[in-house]
Design a protein around this motif. Structure first.
Motif, short mmCIF file in Angstrom:
data_model
loop_
_atom_site.label_atom_id
_atom_site.label_comp_id
_atom_site.label_asym_id
_atom_site.label_seq_id
_atom_site.Cartn_x
_atom_site.Cartn_y
_atom_site.Cartn_z
N THR A 243 0.82 -1.23 0.00
CA THR A 243 0.00 0.00 0.00
C THR A 243 0.85 1.27 0.00
N GLY A 244 2.10 1.14 0.36
CA GLY A 244 2.96 2.33 0.47
C GLY A 244 2.69 3.12 1.73
N ILE A 245 1.82 2.58 2.60
CA ILE A 245 1.50 3.29 3.86
C ILE A 245 2.47 2.83 4.95
N GLU A 246 3.07 3.79 5.63
CA GLU A 246 4.00 3.43 6.71
C GLU A 246 3.24 2.68 7.81
N ALA A 247 3.86 1.62 8.31
CA ALA A 247 3.14 0.79 9.29
C ALA A 247 3.98 0.45 10.50
#
Ligand code: ADP
Ligand code: F6P
Length: 354
Positions: A243-247
């Motif tokens: 997703t390219g979302i930092e997690a």
């Protein structure tokens, strides 16, 4: 019918908030009925070792509000052997215990059956935060643990929002996703990952990417401990990649088992503690106390264990064939109701959270 003049009470397995409220109810109602009560410390291990002390009404004062268990708890491998059970039964006889109320999970109930078979009548009360006991809709501690999770995840969500991140939160539940499903709804999670229901990750990732484009900053995903030790960390990496979302990953662990019990757990524990005493002194044994359709009832402990095994997929074909069809029908209804309820909760999470 055996006369009950003196009973024991113990807590065993993982502790759960509300166990103290159950101990208090057992003690107070038994004393009211003229039955002496002995506290057995450290579960079955304490029974084998004779860690047993008489309890008066005042010994259980001011514990209804306390987490943990004043009787302490332990896992006792020795009790799983015939010799261990015989030692425990001998100790119960030495202390003149006519019966024992055992508070714990399915392992504790299995122990209660063995002890009853060895001549010490037992009755079980379901106490575990996991809510993984098929015979009851609710176990003592489940509600408190869920409220703790909600409180903690709300905090994690604050920081996720500030940093525009996804936080993957692992909650307890060795065999059951009940804590995960319910808390996922309560914290507004994007999805939950549990053993019982498969997750369509392509769909979840697509929704997350779309929501991020539309301005959503924080994402919460709840996973159940039952998915495995490395699962949460791996999922965290996968989310970043897909997703390219930092997690970030957070395991809430044993903090979920502590704290003051909620009103619901105090009331449930008190009702179950009283029902256990009523049953035991009226000569019923090998029973477990359950909540079904909001009523407190008792069920044969063998049936309770079998329905539990059926729910967990651990009841062999051979065992199933030995169960009379009418009992099997009832057991399947109980399991189907639980499964359908989980599907329903999962549907809600999937359809309203993005
Ligand atoms: P829970 O009661 O929460 O499921 P455990 O599975 O650890 O927790 O069980 C608690 C205790 O009950 C064990 O330490 C053991 O003493 C006893 N026990 C568990 N399984 C059995 C079994 N199959 N037979 C007899 N006793 C058992
Ligand atoms: O049974 C309750 C529970 O908290 C489970 O959710 C968890 O898998 C297990 O106990 C952890 O046990 P322990 O306290 O031995 O680490």
């Amino acid at each position: 019918m055996a006369e009950f003049k003196r009973i024991g009470v113990l807590t065993s397995g993982g502790d759960a908030p509300g166990m103290n409220a159950a101990v208090r109810a057992v003690t107070r109602l038994a004393l009211y009925k003229g039955v002496e009560v002995y506290g057995i410390y450290n579960g079955y291990q304490g029974l084998i070792d004779g860690q047993i002390k008489q309890l008066g009404a005042r010994d259980v004062s001011y514990i209804i509000n306390r987490g943990g268990t004043m009787l302490y708890t332990a896992r006792c491998p020795e009790f799983k052997t015939k010799e261990g059970v015989e030692k425990a039964a001998a100790k119960a006889r030495e202390f003149g215990l006519d019966g024992i109320v055992t508070i714990g999970g399915d392992g504790t109930f299995r122990g209660a059956v063995d002890l009853t078979d060895a001549g010490i009548p037992c009755i079980g009360i379901p106490g575990t935060i996991d809510n993984d006991i098929a015979s009851t809709e609710m176990t003592i501690g489940f509600d408190t643990a869920m409220n703790t999770v909600v409180d903690l995840v709300d905090k994690l969500r604050d920081t996720s929002e500030s940093h525009s991140r996804c936080t993957i939160v692992e909650v307890m539940g060795r065999d059951a996703g009940d804590i995960a499903l319910n808390t996922a709804i309560a914290v507004g999670a994007v999805t939950t990952v549990i053993k019982e229901i498969p997750t369509d990750f392509d769909h979840v990732f697509e929704k997350m990417i779309e929501a991020r484009r539309a301005g959503k900053r924080n994402f919460i995903i709840i996973t159940a401990e039952g998915m495995g030790r490395e699962y949460g960390e791996e999922l965290t990496q996968l989310i970043e990649k897909r997703t390219g979302i930092e997690a970030r990953f957070a395991r809430l662990a044993h903090i979920q088992r502590g704290g003051s019990p909620t009103l619901q757990d105090r009331v449930l524990a008190t009702k179950m503690g009283c029902a256990a005493v009523e049953s035991l002194v009226s000569g019923q044994m090998k029973k477990v106390v359950c909540q079904r359709h909001n009523s407190i009832i008792t069920m044969d402990i063998h049936d309770a264990l079998q329905v539990d095994k059926l729910m967990k997929g651990k009841l062999s074909k051979e065992e199933q064939n030995k169960i009379p069809p009418n009992i099997m029908y009832d057991m399947k209804k109980i399991v189907a109701e639980k499964e359908a309820y989980k599907q329903y909760l999962n549907y809600i999470i999937d359809h309203i959270t993005l």
